[in-house]
Design a protein around this motif. Structure first.
Motif, mmCIF file in Angstrom:
data_model
loop_
_atom_site.group_PDB
_atom_site.id
_atom_site.type_symbol
_atom_site.label_atom_id
_atom_site.label_comp_id
_atom_site.label_asym_id
_atom_site.label_seq_id
_atom_site.Cartn_x
_atom_site.Cartn_y
_atom_site.Cartn_z
ATOM 1 N N GLY A 1 34.244 -4.681 5.924
ATOM 2 C CA GLY A 1 34.181 -3.405 5.234
ATOM 3 C C GLY A 1 35.453 -2.586 5.285
ATOM 4 N N MET A 2 36.518 -3.127 5.852
ATOM 5 C CA MET A 2 37.771 -2.385 5.975
ATOM 6 C C MET A 2 38.617 -2.466 4.700
ATOM 7 S SD MET A 2 37.649 -1.085 8.975
ATOM 8 C CE MET A 2 39.301 -0.603 9.328
ATOM 9 N N GLY A 3 38.489 -3.538 3.938
ATOM 10 C CA GLY A 3 39.277 -3.715 2.733
ATOM 11 C C GLY A 3 40.664 -4.275 2.994
ATOM 12 N N LYS A 4 40.983 -4.526 4.234
ATOM 13 C CA LYS A 4 42.295 -5.044 4.622
ATOM 14 C C LYS A 4 42.128 -6.267 5.519
ATOM 15 C CE LYS A 4 44.948 -1.556 3.151
ATOM 16 N NZ LYS A 4 46.071 -1.669 2.303
ATOM 17 N N THR A 5 43.196 -7.025 5.664
ATOM 18 C CA THR A 5 43.208 -8.116 6.622
ATOM 19 C C THR A 5 43.253 -7.512 8.027
ATOM 20 O OG1 THR A 5 45.615 -8.235 6.456
ATOM 21 C CG2 THR A 5 44.368 -9.735 5.061
ATOM 22 N N THR B 1 38.273 -3.344 -1.668
ATOM 23 C CA THR B 1 37.276 -2.272 -1.774
ATOM 24 C C THR B 1 36.456 -2.135 -0.496
ATOM 25 O OG1 THR B 1 35.584 -3.729 -2.711
ATOM 26 C CG2 THR B 1 37.043 -2.589 -4.257
ATOM 27 N N GLY B 2 36.279 -3.231 0.240
ATOM 28 C CA GLY B 2 35.457 -3.210 1.437
ATOM 29 C C GLY B 2 33.984 -3.399 1.145
ATOM 30 N N LYS B 3 33.633 -3.474 -0.135
ATOM 31 C CA LYS B 3 32.241 -3.630 -0.550
ATOM 32 C C LYS B 3 31.922 -5.095 -0.796
ATOM 33 C CE LYS B 3 32.067 0.895 -2.674
ATOM 34 N NZ LYS B 3 31.835 1.634 -3.905
#
Length: 64
Positions: A42-46, A59-61
């Motif tokens: 859910g962070m949207g990043k690595t 998006t984290g979704k």
């Protein structure tokens, strides 16, 4: 030489380090139920924070 590498790897193996652990499966299911991407949690990043997650496009979704 290949046998040496295999033996070296087997000697360093630890129990409980399997990728598809029951705990990990339950965590992924929980994140999906919450609508969060299980790959980036859910962070949207690595994990290093430098790149956007390829699965959810940052998006984290969840894609579902």
């Amino acid at each position: 030489m290949a046998e040496y590498d295999m033996n070296k790897g087997l000697n360093k193996a630890r129990p409980g380090t399997m990728v598809s652990d029951k705990k990990d499966v339950k965590e992924r299911e929980r994140l999906l139920k919450e609508g969060k991407c299980p790959d980036c949690r859910g962070m949207g990043k690595t994990p290093d924070g430098l790149y956007s997650c390829a699965k959810c496009n940052g998006t984290g979704k969840s894609a579902q």
